[in-house]
Design a protein around this motif. Structure first.
Motif, PDB file in Angstrom:
ATOM      1  N   ASP A 511      49.008  35.426   9.264  1.00 32.51           N
ATOM      2  CA  ASP A 511      47.877  36.318   9.531  1.00 32.51           C
ATOM      3  C   ASP A 511      46.998  35.769  10.648  1.00 32.51           C
ATOM      4  OD1 ASP A 511      47.357  37.397   6.088  1.00 32.51           O
ATOM      5  OD2 ASP A 511      48.598  38.222   7.690  1.00 32.51           O
ATOM      6  N   PRO A 512      46.441  36.624  11.477  1.00 33.57           N
ATOM      7  CA  PRO A 512      46.528  38.087  11.420  1.00 33.57           C
ATOM      8  C   PRO A 512      47.633  38.655  12.297  1.00 33.57           C
ATOM      9  CG  PRO A 512      44.863  37.446  12.992  1.00 33.57           C
ATOM     10  CD  PRO A 512      45.467  36.168  12.478  1.00 33.57           C
ATOM     11  N   HIS A 513      48.733  37.941  12.452  1.00 33.99           N
ATOM     12  CA  HIS A 513      49.778  38.350  13.394  1.00 33.99           C
ATOM     13  C   HIS A 513      51.140  38.373  12.709  1.00 33.99           C
ATOM     14  CE1 HIS A 513      46.785  37.943  16.529  1.00 33.99           C
ATOM     15  NE2 HIS A 513      46.598  36.675  16.229  1.00 33.99           N
ATOM     16  N   ARG A 514      51.244  39.109  11.600  1.00 33.18           N
ATOM     17  CA  ARG A 514      52.520  39.106  10.878  1.00 33.18           C
ATOM     18  C   ARG A 514      53.636  39.756  11.690  1.00 33.18           C
ATOM     19  NH1 ARG A 514      51.434  40.178   4.444  1.00 33.18           N
ATOM     20  NH2 ARG A 514      49.742  38.680   4.193  1.00 33.18           N
ATOM     21  N   ALA A 515      53.336  40.829  12.387  1.00 31.75           N
ATOM     22  CA  ALA A 515      54.374  41.469  13.190  1.00 31.75           C
ATOM     23  C   ALA A 515      54.885  40.512  14.261  1.00 31.75           C
ATOM     24  CB  ALA A 515      53.838  42.746  13.821  1.00 31.75           C
ATOM     25  N   ALA A 516      53.966  39.775  14.884  1.00 36.81           N
ATOM     26  CA  ALA A 516      54.382  38.796  15.898  1.00 36.81           C
ATOM     27  C   ALA A 516      55.232  37.700  15.259  1.00 36.81           C
ATOM     28  CB  ALA A 516      53.157  38.195  16.574  1.00 36.81           C
ATOM     29  N   PHE A 517      54.867  37.280  14.045  1.00 38.70           N
ATOM     30  CA  PHE A 517      55.663  36.266  13.347  1.00 38.70           C
ATOM     31  C   PHE A 517      57.080  36.764  13.099  1.00 38.70           C
ATOM     32  CE2 PHE A 517      57.431  33.557  10.252  1.00 38.70           C
ATOM     33  CZ  PHE A 517      57.868  34.355   9.201  1.00 38.70           C
ATOM     34  N   THR A 518      57.210  38.003  12.611  1.00 40.46           N
ATOM     35  CA  THR A 518      58.539  38.528  12.305  1.00 40.46           C
ATOM     36  C   THR A 518      59.427  38.515  13.536  1.00 40.46           C
ATOM     37  OG1 THR A 518      57.609  39.942  10.575  1.00 40.46           O
ATOM     38  CG2 THR A 518      59.771  40.524  11.411  1.00 40.46           C
ATOM     39  N   ARG A 519      58.872  38.987  14.639  1.00 39.23           N
ATOM     40  CA  ARG A 519      59.639  39.019  15.889  1.00 39.23           C
ATOM     41  C   ARG A 519      59.982  37.609  16.363  1.00 39.23           C
ATOM     42  NH1 ARG A 519      56.245  41.887  18.369  1.00 39.23           N
ATOM     43  NH2 ARG A 519      55.113  40.193  19.376  1.00 39.23           N
ATOM     44  N   LEU A 520      58.993  36.725  16.303  1.00 41.79           N
ATOM     45  CA  LEU A 520      59.202  35.349  16.758  1.00 41.79           C
ATOM     46  C   LEU A 520      60.224  34.632  15.881  1.00 41.79           C
ATOM     47  CD1 LEU A 520      58.441  32.901  18.517  1.00 41.79           C
ATOM     48  CD2 LEU A 520      56.557  32.454  16.904  1.00 41.79           C
ATOM     49  N   ALA A 521      60.101  34.772  14.566  1.00 39.15           N
ATOM     50  CA  ALA A 521      61.024  34.081  13.662  1.00 39.15           C
ATOM     51  C   ALA A 521      62.457  34.539  13.895  1.00 39.15           C
ATOM     52  CB  ALA A 521      60.614  34.315  12.210  1.00 39.15           C
ATOM     53  N   ARG A 522      62.659  35.833  14.124  1.00 39.12           N
ATOM     54  CA  ARG A 522      64.014  36.309  14.401  1.00 39.12           C
ATOM     55  C   ARG A 522      64.556  35.722  15.701  1.00 39.12           C
ATOM     56  NH1 ARG A 522      62.675  41.735  12.699  1.00 39.12           N
ATOM     57  NH2 ARG A 522      63.456  42.057  10.607  1.00 39.12           N
ATOM     58  N   ALA A 550      57.456  28.972  12.958  1.00 38.40           N
ATOM     59  CA  ALA A 550      57.135  30.232  13.623  1.00 38.40           C
ATOM     60  C   ALA A 550      55.826  30.812  13.100  1.00 38.40           C
ATOM     61  CB  ALA A 550      58.272  31.230  13.423  1.00 38.40           C
ATOM     62  N   ALA A 551      55.577  30.700  11.782  1.00 38.82           N
ATOM     63  CA  ALA A 551      54.340  31.242  11.215  1.00 38.82           C
ATOM     64  C   ALA A 551      53.121  30.506  11.755  1.00 38.82           C
ATOM     65  CB  ALA A 551      54.376  31.152   9.690  1.00 38.82           C
ATOM     66  N   ARG A 552      53.229  29.191  11.857  1.00 37.49           N
ATOM     67  CA  ARG A 552      52.100  28.423  12.396  1.00 37.49           C
ATOM     68  C   ARG A 552      51.839  28.800  13.848  1.00 37.49           C
ATOM     69  NH1 ARG A 552      51.053  21.956  11.657  1.00 37.49           N
ATOM     70  NH2 ARG A 552      49.633  21.651  13.406  1.00 37.49           N
ATOM     71  N   THR A 553      52.907  28.973  14.628  1.00 40.19           N
ATOM     72  CA  THR A 553      52.740  29.368  16.024  1.00 40.19           C
ATOM     73  C   THR A 553      52.127  30.762  16.130  1.00 40.19           C
ATOM     74  OG1 THR A 553      54.686  28.047  16.599  1.00 40.19           O
ATOM     75  CG2 THR A 553      53.949  29.654  18.217  1.00 40.19           C
ATOM     76  N   ALA A 554      52.607  31.697  15.316  1.00 38.32           N
ATOM     77  CA  ALA A 554      52.084  33.060  15.360  1.00 38.32           C
ATOM     78  C   ALA A 554      50.627  33.101  14.952  1.00 38.32           C
ATOM     79  CB  ALA A 554      52.919  33.964  14.457  1.00 38.32           C
ATOM     80  N   HIS A 555      50.255  32.339  13.940  1.00 37.30           N
ATOM     81  CA  HIS A 555      48.853  32.318  13.508  1.00 37.30           C
ATOM     82  C   HIS A 555      47.935  31.848  14.636  1.00 37.30           C
ATOM     83  CE1 HIS A 555      45.328  31.773  10.976  1.00 37.30           C
ATOM     84  NE2 HIS A 555      45.207  30.558  11.476  1.00 37.30           N
ATOM     85  N   GLU A 556      48.402  30.860  15.375  1.00 42.54           N
ATOM     86  CA  GLU A 556      47.559  30.283  16.422  1.00 42.54           C
ATOM     87  C   GLU A 556      47.563  31.116  17.701  1.00 42.54           C
ATOM     88  OE1 GLU A 556      49.323  26.453  16.808  1.00 42.54           O
ATOM     89  OE2 GLU A 556      48.371  25.634  15.001  1.00 42.54           O
TER      90      GLU A 556
END
Length: 754
Positions: A511-522, A550-556
């Motif tokens: 959060d607050p970037h779950r969509a970005a996390f999903t894309r990044l993790a894939r 990926a989640a830590r990167t997306a959060h930041e």
């Protein structure tokens, strides 16, 4: 002093007030005043205005006829405390109810009560017309059907359940069911008249922010709740439009759709409308400007019926024409959510031939959308995975079956396994579980018990996907409480159950970037798969580790465009000092001490029991991961920000011929023997390191197969052992695996690995 009528209409139409929090005191002859919730009061009805003695809000008297009190504008009582997503006056507020165990009763959900943790991952919705008992009661066997319905609803494992043709008797059964009491909130007062009046019932196991009801006409309405979904609030509404049994049914449906179109247009944000539309065509979604989830998942030409008199005797009883139709829909307004799967429920009868209802249920999974996700996901595969979860849960109704891993986090790559954790009451009889699953899932292929695992488990293939089922005995704990109270079950069980909480924590941390996390993790996991870094049994990083990073990167930095975000990921972790542990928060070791040195590479699990999920990575493996991270970073540094991700370069096969002077080729039989071999891979790599090949690397996927055997390749590094030493290692570590063989291949005979 204003009249009671003026105060009523002020509360009813002024959007600053919440009508659900007002009560009218009505005079009764010879006894105390009757307390009537303001939304239940009918102006011009049986009760004249002069009998309204007082009006309360939040327990405070804001208007009183005898004393002359009129202070509705001088108090905060009854005021809307947060902007409402269900607009007034279209929706009349309702108060959600949750079961209070200490009071052994259903109680209003206080707006001041702390909300449970919001939903993470996909939001699952279920709509079902349950066939009420008003007509043809002697032909539809309601007493036998109701237990089947409750079992099916529980097994559906849905976040929000929308029922039509519900009756007070069904409401009583549901409100008494332990699984409903433990996990669900009702969208209205179970002692109220809403269900009896319109037959609509909403249940939610994710936090309910508000609830409301709008009457469409006599016995027709739309009920709604606002729940926490992936990425924010989602309005879930349920309705049941007039059928052709009603006089002039088509005209009434047209008026109801016009009413809905006007009211729902004022609902902001994510919106899903569920129910029985009594229309087998495209009129409902066209009139409402919404998308049919079933058509989005299965294609516009798929007309799978939800009402089929040709196969369902209950539908034949109620049908006027015998026509097969798709009457039950989940419509969504395409904003930030997309339908990821859509399946039917109740389309298979009980062993005695009895169906749950004359309609089939429709279960839809909504996932957070992302700019590039549509090209990377296969809705049909996601639908198959969701169907597997549902079928396994139905086969183990006494337990609680949880989806875990990448599919729960929404970042699964094509062909990924379906990871399940089943919390079962008492002790686990694994052979018995296997027999029950075999009976319930006759199309499952290659079921086998997992040996050497901390807790019992099964592996099998179903509908073309691998299924990894871990079973956990919950003893005296209810299965529903097993995840939250896993520490009470011991280390092995707690570790197994933490797969569920770990996935939830990863999503929350993004959060607050779950969509970005999903894309990044894939993207990251696709890269790791292509470069052979994605398998823990082969000394690589498991999917959870890549997801945590990926989640830590997306959060930041999740507000970055896709390519810069991917570049930031590789830059961050290529430069990471792997003498420190990495996790969702600040670096720390498994014991909680900051900057604990945990060589060679440690990524911490997000939830208790906190531990390293990368203990299998050797010093050479750490060096290989660091080298690959730097390579990817360099490729992305040269790519323009506005261009696409250069996947062809990122995913190019690694230079295996340069890395390894020779290879070990292992051949084992398909099935259980392959699993046994993979379970010994780490020991085999350790033995090779002791023999002088510390940089040996096992390729995670087979390099060849025939009808009976599968082959794996292990690169032996720059200093491979000779043939005799390799044969000795193979004989020792492959002992007990029938027909397992190991042969040496020099660089010129290296397999073509992809």
């Amino acid at each position: 002093m204003r009249t009671s009528e003026e105060i009523y209409h002020r509360v009813r139409w002024d959007t600053r007030f919440d009508p659900a929090r007002f009560v009218l005191g009505v005079a009764q002859r010879g006894t105390v005043p009757k307390r009537v919730p303001l939304p239940r009061f009918t102006p011009g009805g049986d009760i004249p205005w002069h009998r309204v003695l007082f009006i309360e809000a939040d327990g405070e008297v804001v208007w009183d006829r005898s004393s002359g009190v009129d202070r509705i504008d001088a108090t905060e009582a009854g005021r809307v405390r947060a902007p409402r997503r269900l607009p007034s006056p279209y929706f009349v507020s309702r108060t959600p109810y949750a079961f209070s165990a200490p009071d052994a009763a259903w109680a209003p959900v206080s707006e001041d009560a702390p909300a449970p943790a919001p939903s993470s991952g996909p939001l699952t919705l279920l709509t079902w017309n349950t066939l009420w008992d008003r007509y043809d009661s002697d032909r539809i066997d309601t007493a036998r059907r109701r237990p089947l319905l409750l079992d099916a609803l529980r097994a559906a494992d849905a976040d929000v359940i929308a029922l039509q043709e519900a009756e007070p008797a069904l409401l009583a059964l549901l409100s008494a069911a332990p699984w409903v009491r433990e996990g669900y909130t009702l969208g209205a007062d179970p002692a109220g008249r809403d269900v009896a009046d319109c037959g609509l019932l909403l249940l939610s196991r994710v936090p309910v922010r508000e609830a409301g009801l709008h009457a469409l006409g006599p016995h027709k309405a739309v009920a709604a709740v606002v729940v926490d979904g992936p990425g924010g609030p989602v309005t879930v509404a349920a309705t049941h439009l007039s059928s052709d049994h009603s006089p002039d049914g088509a005209r009434r449906r047209d008026a109801e759709l016009a009413d809905l179109a006007t009211g729902l247009a004022a609902v902001e944000g994510e919106l899903a409308l569920l129910g029985d539309f009594n229309d087998g065509g495209d009129t409902p979604q066209d009139r409402l400007g919404m998308t049919d989830a079933w058509s989005r998942v299965h294609g516009p030409d798929d007309r799978t019926p939800t009402f089929d008199p040709s196969v369902n005797p209950l539908a034949a009883v109620s049908s006027l024409t015998g026509r097969v139709s798709r009457l039950d829909r989940v419509l969504v307004r395409p904003e930030g959510l997309r339908p990821a799967s859509a399946v039917l429920l109740g389309d298979v009868p009980a062993p005695d031939g009895l169906y749950v209802s004359d309609h089939f249920g429709v279960r839809v999974e909504l996932a957070a959308d992302a700019a590039e996700e549509a090209a990377e996901t296969d809705p049909a595969e996601e639908a198959r995975a969701a169907g597997i979860v549902r079928r396994v849960a139905a086969a183990l109704p006494e337990g609680r079956v949880h989806l875990a891993g990448s599919r729960r986090m929404g970042c699964a790559l094509p062909g990924a396994d379906v990871d399940l954790v089943a919390a079962l009451p008492g002790a686990v009889d694994l052979p018995g579980v296997r027999l029950r699953l075999a009976a319930a899932l006759p199309d499952a292929e290659g079921p086998r018990e997992v040996t050497g695992a901390r807790v019992p488990g099964l592996r099998f293939t179903l509908d073309g996907l691998g299924v990894d089922l871990v079973t956990v005995a919950t003893g005296d704990l209810t299965p529903a409480a097993a995840v939250s109270r896993r520490a009470e079950l011991g280390g092995a069980a707690a570790t197994a159950l933490s797969a569920v909480s770990d996935a939830e924590a990863v999503l929350a941390a993004a959060d607050p970037h779950r969509a970005a996390f999903t894309r990044l993790a894939r993207e990251v996991k696709g890269w790791a798969r292509a470069r052979g870094l994605d398998s823990a049994p082969c000394g690589g990083l498991p999917g959870l580790a890549w997801s945590v990073l990926a989640a830590r990167t997306a959060h930041e930095s999740g507000d970055l465009p896709p390519l810069p975000l991917l570049r930031h990921f590789f830059a961050t972790w290529a430069a990471w000092d792997w003498d420190r542990a990495a996790g969702l928060d600040r670096p720390e070791g498994p014991d909680g001490a900051a900057d604990t040195v945990v060589p060679p590479l440690t990524v911490l699990t997000p939830t208790a029991p906190v531990r390293s999920c990368t203990t299998q990575v050797s010093p050479a493996g750490r060096d290989l991961v660091a080298e690959e991270l730097f390579r990817a970073w360099e490729i992305l540094e040269s790519a323009p920000d506005s261009g696409p991700v250069p996947r062809a370069q990122l995913h190019a096969p690694p230079p295996l011929h340069a890395r390894h002077a020779a290879w070990a080729i292992v051949s084992v039989r398909h099935g259980a023997d392959e699993g046994r071999f993979r379970g010994r891979l780490l020991a085999l790599l350790a033995a090779l390191a002791e023999a002088g090949s510390p940089d040996a690397h096992a390729w995670p996927r087979p390099c060849g197969a025939d009808a009976s055997h599968v082959q794996y390749a292990i690169g032996l590094g720059r200093t491979p052992p000779d043939g005799a030493r390799l044969a000795e290692i193979g004989a020792r570590l492959l002992r007990g695996i029938p027909e397992a063989g190991l042969r040496r291949a020099d660089r010129a005979q290296a397999p073509d690995l992809r």
